[in-house]
Motif scaffolding. Structure first.
Motif, mmCIF file in Angstrom:
data_model
loop_
_atom_site.group_PDB
_atom_site.id
_atom_site.type_symbol
_atom_site.label_atom_id
_atom_site.label_comp_id
_atom_site.label_asym_id
_atom_site.label_seq_id
_atom_site.Cartn_x
_atom_site.Cartn_y
_atom_site.Cartn_z
ATOM 1 N N SER A 1 0.763 -1.355 0.075
ATOM 2 C CA SER A 1 -0.159 0.021 0.114
ATOM 3 C C SER A 1 0.916 1.123 -0.069
ATOM 4 C CB SER A 1 -0.900 0.182 1.240
ATOM 5 O OG SER A 1 -0.097 0.204 2.448
ATOM 6 N N ILE A 2 2.173 1.344 0.460
ATOM 7 C CA ILE A 2 2.960 2.407 0.695
ATOM 8 C C ILE A 2 3.844 2.474 -0.622
ATOM 9 C CG2 ILE A 2 4.767 3.550 1.882
ATOM 10 C CD1 ILE A 2 3.382 2.610 4.494
ATOM 11 N N GLY A 3 3.903 1.242 -1.193
ATOM 12 C CA GLY A 3 4.903 1.110 -2.403
ATOM 13 C C GLY A 3 6.391 0.876 -2.264
ATOM 14 N N ALA A 4 6.555 0.144 -1.067
ATOM 15 C CA ALA A 4 7.836 -0.539 -0.865
ATOM 16 C C ALA A 4 7.716 -1.714 -1.244
ATOM 17 C CB ALA A 4 8.056 -0.407 0.811
ATOM 18 N N SER A 5 9.002 -2.226 -1.609
ATOM 19 C CA SER A 5 8.864 -3.645 -2.331
ATOM 20 C C SER A 5 9.602 -4.599 -1.338
ATOM 21 C CB SER A 5 10.255 -3.650 -3.599
ATOM 22 O OG SER A 5 11.263 -3.041 -3.094
ATOM 23 N N SER A 6 9.762 -4.431 -0.095
ATOM 24 C CA SER A 6 10.265 -5.382 0.769
ATOM 25 C C SER A 6 9.864 -4.752 2.266
ATOM 26 C CB SER A 6 11.623 -5.565 0.686
ATOM 27 O OG SER A 6 12.591 -4.490 0.887
ATOM 28 N N LEU B 1 10.380 -0.915 3.430
ATOM 29 C CA LEU B 1 9.154 -0.122 4.202
ATOM 30 C C LEU B 1 9.731 0.261 5.275
ATOM 31 C CD1 LEU B 1 6.528 0.670 4.683
ATOM 32 C CD2 LEU B 1 5.780 -1.561 5.221
ATOM 33 N N ALA B 2 10.595 -0.389 6.234
ATOM 34 C CA ALA B 2 11.187 0.101 7.542
ATOM 35 C C ALA B 2 12.074 1.435 7.353
ATOM 36 C CB ALA B 2 11.930 -1.090 8.339
ATOM 37 N N ALA B 3 12.496 1.346 6.117
ATOM 38 C CA ALA B 3 13.374 2.735 5.782
ATOM 39 C C ALA B 3 12.650 3.698 5.702
ATOM 40 C CB ALA B 3 14.443 2.217 4.691
ATOM 41 N N HIS B 4 11.571 3.542 4.868
ATOM 42 C CA HIS B 4 10.485 4.737 4.689
ATOM 43 C C HIS B 4 10.056 5.177 5.916
ATOM 44 C CE1 HIS B 4 9.819 5.364 0.438
ATOM 45 N NE2 HIS B 4 9.880 4.048 0.327
#
Length: 587
Positions: free
Chosen positions: A503-508, A512-515
């Motif tokens: 949903s946020i557009g992260a691939s892993s 996502l944690a980095a975002h």
């Protein structure tokens, strides 16, 4: 004004034509406070008849120098604060001409607190004149200004040993100062360094040779300015044409207007358009006065091409066999101009030729200790600091190193919220190697206008990642999230099983944690992640912004076994929360 032609109504056009064809030289005067910069410029203007009668009359009335009828410094110190304090604060620009050349002078302040003003005035100069007080010799400010002039790419340096009349025109004093400064100049990048003994107040060796220095056989200061070769300083090799405006007056005409930054373009040349890399042929070089067969540096022209190519402001036309650097990551020297210090996590705007792009400062590599002329480690830049930084733009930039091309190697940084110019930069070159995929993707491409510092002030915390391993990782992460929330912390669980990453557009989960961490949250990762992915995230976030927790037969926090009185999940989560809070916040 110069009197090479007696100006009359009959010959005014001939005079203007002759004046227009003269070569233009820009020079800057720099030095310590009270070395006589403004007096020197005033003397030059006066002795070359570069002041009007009303200006001369006003200065004579304002002068109060005892035996001297004219205080020459008043020709340039125009601000009321400057006259009251007897110092130069702002950059004063003055103009005069001789039979040989036209001149633009930048009289810059000597105070250390006005370094940004000095850098601004020197940025376009062909020659730097550094004044040294014969009584004081080479001062730290002298070395400082010489370094800045060299950093800004000024090719020619003239060292004027001023106030020599107060040392009885001593050749020994002049030779000693020349020798001392030559040692400084050896470390710098000037093409040539010339020393001239002068008295700006009395006019010795400024415009006319002085009988008081029979031992000096070199040129006067003005003679040097009239004869120093500057045509070779222009980059005639690398054709660079930043497009400023698309000219479309009717359906039958489409041209691209701008100024030739460097190199030469000829009718019939094949050119490449950046960033599209499409090619076409120049069918015409238009100006207001008519078409030209070729155009060189600093010439404003409109180019018409053979093919219909999508070109807009900010694009660049070059020769296909001589391309500039095309990249998003590069290193540069910057002069920090803002009273608000550099925020390394904030997104700025970068203005380069006619192109405007968003940029992030990856890191500050060093700052220059101008007293010792040595670099030192740094994490930020403050007003008047000169430092080396690594930058990443959000779209490709086309540039040459500043030492090779001052026009395509220079830029300014702009605060995207206030529109204030915060820094002037000179590109050193591209960063070697490919950028880390995670840095290029998850973190840098986000390019927020809200900095990490601002998020920290609002949320009361610094973003971080907790890596949780073990069969009970998912339940432990949700318990930890609850405890953090109850303690006023903003945390979020990252679990591939809930699908939040998509949903946020992260691939892993790692991305996502980095975002989340870059946005100021504490990311609790309960999904399996590789050591390589964790290392990339930690490298991008910085030290002490990650914590590994292993839940199994024993509890490990940051690799250390933790003895607990109970295996109660809430108490274990509280222990982790305390450890992370201490690591990030100091308690």
């Amino acid at each position: 004004m110069s009197s090479e032609i007696d100006v009359t109504p009959e010959n005014i056009e001939r005079y203007l034509e002759q004046h227009q064809k003269k070569e233009l030289l820009r020079f800057v005067s720099v030095g310590s406070v009270d070395d006589g910069k403004s007096t020197l410029i005033g003397r030059l203007l006066h002795d070359t008849k570069g002041v009007y009668e009303d200006q001369l009359s006003a200065v004579k009335k304002a002068s109060s120098k005892g035996e001297m009828e004219i205080d020459f410094s008043l020709f340039t110190d125009g601000l009321r604060a400057e006259r009251e304090q007897g110092i130069t604060i702002d950059v004063a620009y003055r103009y005069f001409s001789t039979d040989r050349r036209k001149f633009i002078i930048a009289d810059t302040p000597g105070h250390e607190q006005y370094t940004r003003n000095m850098a601004t005035g020197a940025s376009t100069a062909n020659v730097a004149i550094i004044l040294i007080d014969a009584r004081l010799g080479v001062l730290p400010q002298s070395r400082r200004h010489a370094f800045i002039a060299s950093l800004l790419g000024i090719p020619h340096l003239l060292v004027a040993v001023n106030k020599l009349d107060l040392e009885n025109y001593s050749q020994a004093v002049f030779d000693r100062i020349s020798k001392d400064f030559a040692k400084v100049a050896e470390k710098l990048a000037f093409k040539d360094v010339t020393f001239v003994p002068i008295s700006a107040k009395l006019g010795d060796n400024v415009v006319h040779s002085s009988a008081n220095t029979p031992w000096y056989k070199g040129p006067t200061l003005l003679s040097f300015l009239e004869t120093v070769p500057i045509d070779a300083d222009r980059n005639q090799k690398d054709f660079r044409f930043p497009v400023q405006y698309v000219v479309r007056p009717n359906l039958d005409y489409r041209g691209f207007a701008g100024e030739v930054a460097s190199g030469v373009v000829k009718q019939g040349d094949t050119v490449t358009v950046l960033p599209s890399r499409k090619t076409s042929r120049v069918v015409a070089i238009d100006t207001y006065s008519g078409a030209l067969p070729h155009a060189g540096p600093s010439r404003a022209v409109t180019l018409r091409l053979e093919h219909e190519i999508d070109i807009s402001r900010g694009d660049m036309l070059v020769h296909g066999d001589n391309l500039p650097e095309v990249t998003r990551r590069f290193e540069a020297n910057v002069v920090w101009l803002s009273e608000r210090e550099l925020d390394i996590n904030k997104s700025y705007l970068l203005k380069h030729t006619t192109r405007m792009v968003r940029v992030n400062v990856e890191r500050v590599l060093s700052t220059m200790d101008l007293s010792a002329l040595e670099s030192k480690p740094a994490s930020s830049l403050r007003l008047n600091d000169i430092g080396q930084v690594r930058l990443q733009t959000h779209s490709e930039l086309f540039f040459d190193p500043y030492v090779k091309n001052r026009n395509t190697g220079a830029f300014i940084l702009i605060d995207s919220l206030t529109n204030n110019t915060v820094a002037a930069g000179m590109i050193s070159g591209p960063v070697g190697g490919a950028a880390d995929a995670l840095t290029r993707g998850a973190l840098e491409s986000a390019g927020s206008q809200v900095s990490q510092r601002e998020r920290q002030e609002r949320l009361g915390q610094t973003g971080a990642v907790v890596w949780i391993d073990g069969p009970a990782a998912a339940g432990f992460a949700t318990a930890l999230e609850r405890i953090f929330f109850d303690r006023g912390r903003m945390a979020a669980v990252v679990d591939a099983g809930v699908g939040s990453g998509a949903s946020i557009g992260a691939s892993s989960p790692a991305e996502l944690a980095a975002h989340l961490a870059s946005a100021g949250l504490w990311a609790l990762v309960s999904s399996p992640t590789s050591a390589e992915a964790r290392a990339r995230v930690q490298a991008s976030l910085g030290p002490k912004r990650g914590l590994e927790v292993s839940i199994g037969a024993e509890l490990r926090i940051a690799g250390a076994v933790v003895e607990t009185p109970s295996r109660d999940e809430d108490k274990l989560a509280a222990l982790v929360a305390d450890t992370l809070a201490k690591q990030l916040d100091g308690g």
